[in-house]
Design a protein around this motif. Structure first.
Motif, PDB file in Angstrom:
ATOM      1  N   LYS A 122      89.782  41.587  23.318  1.00  0.00           N
ATOM      2  CA  LYS A 122      90.688  42.117  22.242  1.00  0.00           C
ATOM      3  C   LYS A 122      89.771  42.742  21.284  1.00  0.00           C
ATOM      4  CE  LYS A 122      92.254  37.991  21.803  1.00  0.00           C
ATOM      5  NZ  LYS A 122      92.831  36.560  21.439  1.00  0.00           N
ATOM      6  N   VAL A 123      89.949  44.166  20.928  1.00  0.00           N
ATOM      7  CA  VAL A 123      89.008  44.864  20.182  1.00  0.00           C
ATOM      8  C   VAL A 123      89.923  45.223  18.868  1.00  0.00           C
ATOM      9  CG1 VAL A 123      87.815  47.086  20.212  1.00  0.00           C
ATOM     10  CG2 VAL A 123      87.895  45.787  22.068  1.00  0.00           C
ATOM     11  N   LEU A 124      89.328  45.214  17.828  1.00  0.00           N
ATOM     12  CA  LEU A 124      89.918  45.771  16.442  1.00  0.00           C
ATOM     13  C   LEU A 124      88.915  46.732  16.053  1.00  0.00           C
ATOM     14  CD1 LEU A 124      92.065  45.496  14.170  1.00  0.00           C
ATOM     15  CD2 LEU A 124      90.606  43.565  13.065  1.00  0.00           C
ATOM     16  N   VAL A 125      89.691  48.226  15.917  1.00  0.00           N
ATOM     17  CA  VAL A 125      88.509  49.336  15.752  1.00  0.00           C
ATOM     18  C   VAL A 125      88.999  49.724  14.180  1.00  0.00           C
ATOM     19  CG1 VAL A 125      87.688  51.400  16.200  1.00  0.00           C
ATOM     20  CG2 VAL A 125      88.499  49.711  18.004  1.00  0.00           C
ATOM     21  N   TYR A 170      93.916  49.331  15.980  1.00  0.00           N
ATOM     22  CA  TYR A 170      92.841  50.213  15.222  1.00  0.00           C
ATOM     23  C   TYR A 170      93.479  50.602  13.926  1.00  0.00           C
ATOM     24  CZ  TYR A 170      96.164  54.210  16.473  1.00  0.00           C
ATOM     25  OH  TYR A 170      97.093  55.001  16.637  1.00  0.00           O
ATOM     26  N   PHE A 171      92.747  51.030  13.023  1.00  0.00           N
ATOM     27  CA  PHE A 171      93.076  51.118  11.435  1.00  0.00           C
ATOM     28  C   PHE A 171      92.175  52.364  11.008  1.00  0.00           C
ATOM     29  CE2 PHE A 171      94.723  47.137  11.879  1.00  0.00           C
ATOM     30  CZ  PHE A 171      96.112  46.987  11.691  1.00  0.00           C
ATOM     31  N   TYR A 172      92.566  53.177  10.038  1.00  0.00           N
ATOM     32  CA  TYR A 172      91.757  54.169   9.429  1.00  0.00           C
ATOM     33  C   TYR A 172      91.453  53.849   8.179  1.00  0.00           C
ATOM     34  CZ  TYR A 172      93.774  57.288  12.871  1.00  0.00           C
ATOM     35  OH  TYR A 172      94.128  57.911  14.143  1.00  0.00           O
ATOM     36  N   PHE A 173      90.357  54.373   7.581  1.00  0.00           N
ATOM     37  CA  PHE A 173      89.776  53.804   6.160  1.00  0.00           C
ATOM     38  C   PHE A 173      89.252  55.212   5.686  1.00  0.00           C
ATOM     39  CE2 PHE A 173      86.403  52.491   8.661  1.00  0.00           C
ATOM     40  CZ  PHE A 173      85.141  52.954   7.976  1.00  0.00           C
ATOM     41  N   HIS A 174      88.708  55.326   4.671  1.00  0.00           N
ATOM     42  CA  HIS A 174      87.831  56.518   4.250  1.00  0.00           C
ATOM     43  C   HIS A 174      86.743  56.037   3.591  1.00  0.00           C
ATOM     44  CE1 HIS A 174      86.976  60.595   3.241  1.00  0.00           C
ATOM     45  NE2 HIS A 174      87.129  60.483   1.851  1.00  0.00           N
ATOM     46  N   ASN A 175      85.501  56.235   3.952  1.00  0.00           N
ATOM     47  CA  ASN A 175      84.227  56.302   3.627  1.00  0.00           C
ATOM     48  C   ASN A 175      83.866  54.976   3.605  1.00  0.00           C
ATOM     49  OD1 ASN A 175      83.783  58.886   3.152  1.00  0.00           O
ATOM     50  ND2 ASN A 175      83.766  58.608   0.726  1.00  0.00           N
ATOM     51  N   CYS A 176      84.397  54.097   3.015  1.00  0.00           N
ATOM     52  CA  CYS A 176      84.281  52.605   2.795  1.00  0.00           C
ATOM     53  C   CYS A 176      85.468  51.627   2.879  1.00  0.00           C
ATOM     54  CB  CYS A 176      83.478  52.090   1.794  1.00  0.00           C
ATOM     55  SG  CYS A 176      82.421  50.304   2.137  1.00  0.00           S
ATOM     56  N   LEU A 177      85.350  50.570   3.524  1.00  0.00           N
ATOM     57  CA  LEU A 177      86.577  49.558   3.527  1.00  0.00           C
ATOM     58  C   LEU A 177      87.062  49.185   2.206  1.00  0.00           C
ATOM     59  CD1 LEU A 177      88.646  48.207   5.569  1.00  0.00           C
ATOM     60  CD2 LEU A 177      86.913  46.471   5.856  1.00  0.00           C
ATOM     61  N   TYR A 178      88.134  49.077   1.973  1.00  0.00           N
ATOM     62  CA  TYR A 178      88.622  48.551   0.767  1.00  0.00           C
ATOM     63  C   TYR A 178      89.898  47.609   0.763  1.00  0.00           C
ATOM     64  CZ  TYR A 178      85.539  52.123  -1.225  1.00  0.00           C
ATOM     65  OH  TYR A 178      84.572  52.954  -1.883  1.00  0.00           O
ATOM     66  N   GLU A 179      90.735  47.370  -0.037  1.00  0.00           N
ATOM     67  CA  GLU A 179      91.723  46.357   0.254  1.00  0.00           C
ATOM     68  C   GLU A 179      92.785  47.046   0.764  1.00  0.00           C
ATOM     69  OE1 GLU A 179      92.434  48.930  -3.588  1.00  0.00           O
ATOM     70  OE2 GLU A 179      90.906  47.922  -2.959  1.00  0.00           O
TER      71      GLU A 179
END
Length: 391
Positions: free
Chosen positions: A232-235, A266-275
């Motif tokens: 199981k993979v979380l990207v 999978y999920f998206y974020f921008h630059n660094c992971l936040y809340e």
């Protein structure tokens, strides 16, 4: 205004030189941007930004310096210009004879004539004294000499798209159906496999059937669940900004991963992971999933993969409020450490060539947080990352 733009970029630590500023001025003198703020945005970005890591800084400065200009242009396009302003311009720039000609028309007549010419004219016009265009003496258009003139755009504002770029910075979802340019990406990902037989028994177990038939003296058919990859993979995908230069490469990786892993989220974020993270970039401001919910929803046996160039300001990693898009209460490093604490098997895949990593302070910081588990998106790098995840 342009000088303020230049100095604001320098203040924001965007390395802009005087030579580049003069190049932009030459381009404007050559009318390369026309009278479109959208065209000016792309022209100035291409002229002044040498490193894609500074795209976010440029967008923020552009949005601040030219804030309100979009609304002003839209208002002008809608003809919402006070008559008093136009009369003052007339007194300043027109001869007595020209002023009498316009006054004879009257404002209502001017608007009526404007509507008729809009219906007649279907193409851009420059110069002249009748058609709506630029640099002419017609009462309608831009940069003409008629004080009661009205700047006319299209039926729909041509500039709104640019506002989304520099102000909202909306990014495109990755396409998981892209044909792979390098089939070996799939081969590399296959190293991350853990087969198990789960689900309904819908496959003939030939060996057991033969053995049990021989033991019992009659046909004893046995079935078993299909053998599947149970990993199981979380990207988490970094999207937008400096990652725009790597979209094609990351889309190939995304497409390969979707075909190789049955259990992949999978999920998206921008630059660094936040809340908060999101699933659709079009709804990134309205439909976010709290990162805490992700940590609680997916068990610790998931393999976690971050995909990003790790190119950002160090403040975005280490300082609360350092995000380029919102005021984050906790630093990005705090959230990365929470993910690494929850999921022991985690790696970071970087599309930037490994030889450039030491020139980026933020890349060094991210690599340190991941205890050196950062790998380039190459065949060798992917194979090394998959071996790390199955340790």
């Amino acid at each position: 205004m342009f000088l303020q733009f230049f100095t604001s970029l320098r203040d924001a630590q965007v390395p802009v030189t005087l030579r580049e500023y003069l190049t932009l001025m030459e381009a404007l003198d050559a009318d390369l941007a026309g009278y479109s703020i959208e065209h000016f945005y792309y022209l100035s970005r291409a002229t002044l930004v040498k490193d894609e890591r500074n795209l976010d800084k440029f967008d923020r400065v552009f949005g601040t310096v030219f804030k309100g200009l979009e609304n002003l242009l839209e208002a002008m396009e809608k003809s919402e210009i006070p008559a008093e302003w136009l009369k003052k311009l007339a007194e300043k720039y027109l001869s007595e004879e020209e002023k009498k000609q316009i006054e004879s028309m009257g404002w209502d007549k001017l608007m009526e004539t404007l509507r008729e010419r809009l219906k007649e004219q279907k193409e851009r016009h420059q110069g002249g004294n009748k058609w709506i265009g630029t640099a002419g003496t017609s009462p309608f258009g831009a940069y003409g000499y008629n004080p009661e003139g009205v700047r006319i755009g299209q039926d729909q504002s041509r500039h709104r798209r640019a506002v989304k770029v520099w102000d909202r910075r909306e990014f495109k979802d990755l396409d998981g159906n892209v044909e792979l340019g390098i089939r070996n990406i799939k081969v590399a990902l296959r190293r991350l496999r853990k087969f198990a037989r789960t689900g309904a028994p819908d496959e003939l177990d030939l060996d057991t059937t033969i053995r049990e038939t021989a033991n019992h003296g009659y046909l004893d058919v046995h079935m078993r669940p299909e053998r599947r990859n149970a990993v199981k993979v979380l990207v988490f995908f970094d999207i937008g900004g400096s990652m725009d230069a790597h979209v094609a490469q990351v889309e190939e990786l995304f497409s390969a991963a979707k075909s190789e892993f049955k259990h992949m989220e999978y999920f998206y974020f921008h630059n660094c992971l936040y809340e908060g993270v999101w699933k659709q970039n079009k709804r990134r401001f309205s439909d976010r999933m709290p990162t805490w919910d992700v940590l609680h929803k997916f068990p610790h046996d998931y393999k976690v993969v971050f995909v990003g160039d790790a190119s950002m300001s160090p403040y975005e990693i280490m300082v609360p409020g350092g995000s380029v898009e919102h005021v984050n209460e906790e630093a990005g490093a705090v959230w990365l450490q929470r993910v690494l604490h929850t999921y022991p098997h985690a790696v970071w895949l970087n599309p930037v060539a490994q030889r450039h990593w030491d020139y980026s302070e933020s890349t060094i910081m991210i690599r340190r947080l991941f205890s050196g588990r950062m790998y380039p998106i190459t065949i060798e790098g992917l194979e090394s990352a998959m071996r790390e995840l199955v340790r």
